[in-house]
Design a protein around this motif. Structure first.
Motif, mmCIF file in Angstrom:
data_model
loop_
_atom_site.group_PDB
_atom_site.id
_atom_site.type_symbol
_atom_site.label_atom_id
_atom_site.label_comp_id
_atom_site.label_asym_id
_atom_site.label_seq_id
_atom_site.Cartn_x
_atom_site.Cartn_y
_atom_site.Cartn_z
ATOM 1 N N ARG A 238 0.838 -1.211 0.000
ATOM 2 C CA ARG A 238 0.000 0.000 0.000
ATOM 3 C C ARG A 238 0.873 1.261 0.000
ATOM 4 O O ARG A 238 0.618 2.209 -0.716
ATOM 5 C CB ARG A 238 -0.941 -0.026 1.214
ATOM 6 C CG ARG A 238 -2.061 0.999 1.113
ATOM 7 C CD ARG A 238 -3.182 0.739 2.096
ATOM 8 N NE ARG A 238 -3.717 -0.601 2.006
ATOM 9 C CZ ARG A 238 -3.960 -1.394 3.044
ATOM 10 N NH1 ARG A 238 -3.729 -0.979 4.257
ATOM 11 N NH2 ARG A 238 -4.432 -2.617 2.872
ATOM 12 N N ASP A 241 2.410 1.798 -3.366
ATOM 13 C CA ASP A 241 1.333 2.216 -4.273
ATOM 14 C C ASP A 241 0.991 3.697 -4.031
ATOM 15 O O ASP A 241 0.893 4.498 -4.972
ATOM 16 C CB ASP A 241 0.119 1.309 -3.997
ATOM 17 C CG ASP A 241 -0.915 1.397 -5.100
ATOM 18 O OD1 ASP A 241 -0.658 2.089 -6.100
ATOM 19 O OD2 ASP A 241 -1.981 0.771 -4.960
ATOM 20 N N GLU A 242 0.851 4.079 -2.748
ATOM 21 C CA GLU A 242 0.511 5.480 -2.419
ATOM 22 C C GLU A 242 1.563 6.459 -2.934
ATOM 23 O O GLU A 242 1.259 7.597 -3.257
ATOM 24 C CB GLU A 242 0.359 5.638 -0.899
ATOM 25 C CG GLU A 242 -1.000 5.170 -0.381
ATOM 26 C CD GLU A 242 -1.059 5.059 1.148
ATOM 27 O OE1 GLU A 242 -2.072 4.541 1.642
ATOM 28 O OE2 GLU A 242 -0.084 5.472 1.826
#
Ligand SMILES: Cc1cc2nc3c(=O)[nH]c(=O)nc-3n(C[C@H](O)[C@H](O)[C@H](O)COP(=O)(O)OP(=O)(O)OC[C@H]3O[C@@H](n4cnc5c(N)ncnc54)[C@H](O)[C@@H]3O)c2cc1C
Length: 302
Positions: A238, A241-242
């Protein structure tokens, strides 16, 4: 590393070792990256103390290879040889709730073999590539299941004592992608204690895990699974990805578009390119989140 001394080669043959000279580890690892060295395939557990004694006497460095699914191997001529166990037939023997499994057995096939005999618990491990030996070393886990939870005992060659020993499960600590085995311990076999479950129920669990994996991971691409360990309570995928790093590439090494903690070899990536990508992503995560990521992938430098 090439073994050329005829006396050593003769002794290895006498110990039932099959020597595959100059093997490219790019053909033996799921990332498809790695230089060349001699591969020593071991057919008899009983010969292992003598084989390792021989390597020690001649100061020949070595590494243990399972299925090669969690490895990033350096490029070029490697400065150590590789030892790999040859799978015996049969590789799994059942006795009530116990499964006696050779370390060279394929993890996924072991899960389905046990399922067919109404032994479950390991459904979450379906889809984790590699061998039982590699899974024990790494304490492989997924979807709330880890192999360590089912270990009754492990047959292991302990280099520090130069002998094969049986360790009870409660003598080993199994943590998140980490175990208390010494780096030079070689896993030879395991006894798993598995809960009885109807086959249909196990297969239902296996299908659910397969679907989750297909929905979230790059299938059919060369990877080593997750590159970094998740810090407690956080998802590295995550975070990457962020930061918008999906698709970031160095040469043919690329952050997967599907799962940001999977780095894929989209062509002929070198170890240098993959290591540079790992360093770049680690630095960007550290800068933004103040977290220093730890590798899950095992790096074998040349
Ligand atoms: C597509 C994909 C998905 C993955 N998903 C997961 C996942 O969900 N969960 C997970 O935990 N992992 C996952 N992985 C990583 C990998 O599959 C596991 O870590 C696996 O257990 C490694 O087993 P292996 O036999 O391939 O080990 P290898 O990659 O060959 O080796 C890994 C380490 O184990 C050591 N080792 C191997 N065999 C022995 C032995 N007999 N004795 C001593 N040491 C040994 C090696 O020396 C090395 O240090 C995934 C990998 C891929 C490619």
């Amino acid at each position: 590393m090439r073994l050329s001394d005829s006396k050593i080669l003769h002794e290895l043959t006498a110990l039932c070792v099959e020597l595959l000279p100059g093997k490219s580890l790019s053909t033996l690892t799921s990332l498809g990256i790695g230089g060349t060295t001699d591969l020593l395939r071991i057919t008899k557990h009983e010969s292992i103390p003598a084989i390792l004694d021989l390597l020690d006497r001649h100061k020949i460095p070595h590494r243990f290879l399972g299925g090669g699914s969690n490895l990033l191997v350096g490029d070029g001529e490697l400065s150590w040889v590789v030892l790999q166990l040859v799978k015996p037939e049969p590789d799994v023997v059942l006795e009530g709730n116990l499964a006696h499994v050779d370390a060279a057995a394929d993890l996924g096939r072991t899960v389905t073999f046990c399922a067919k005999h109404n032994l479950g618990g390991m459904e979450g491990l379906i889809g984790v590539p590699g061998t039982i030996g590699g899974a024990l070393r790494m304490n492989a886990g997924a979807y709330g299941t880890q192999i360590g939870s089912y270990v009754q005992e492990v047959k292991v060659y302990r280099a520090s004592r130069r002998r094969i020993e049986i360790l009870r499960g409660d003598q080993i600590s199994f943590e998140y992608r980490h175990t208390s085995f010494a780096p030079d311990d070689m896993m030879l076999a395991v006894t798993l204690n598995l809960p009885a479950k109807p086959y249909t129920e196990i297969i239902r669990g296996i299908r659910i895990c397969n679907e989750k994996r297909r929905a979230s991971q790059p299938m059919g691409q060369k990877s080593a699974g997750c590159i970094f360990k998740n810090p407690p309570g956080a998802s590295v995928g995550r975070m990457i990805d962020e930061l918008g790093l999906k698709g970031l590439s160095i040469g043919d090494a690329r952050v997967s578009d599907r799962h940001a903690n999977f780095f894929v070899n989209v062509g002929r990536a070198s170890a240098g390119e993959m290591l540079a990508l790992i360093a770049e992503v680690r630095a960007r995560v550290e800068k933004s989140y103040g977290l220093r990521l730890e590798n899950e992938v095992v790096v074998w430098s040349a």
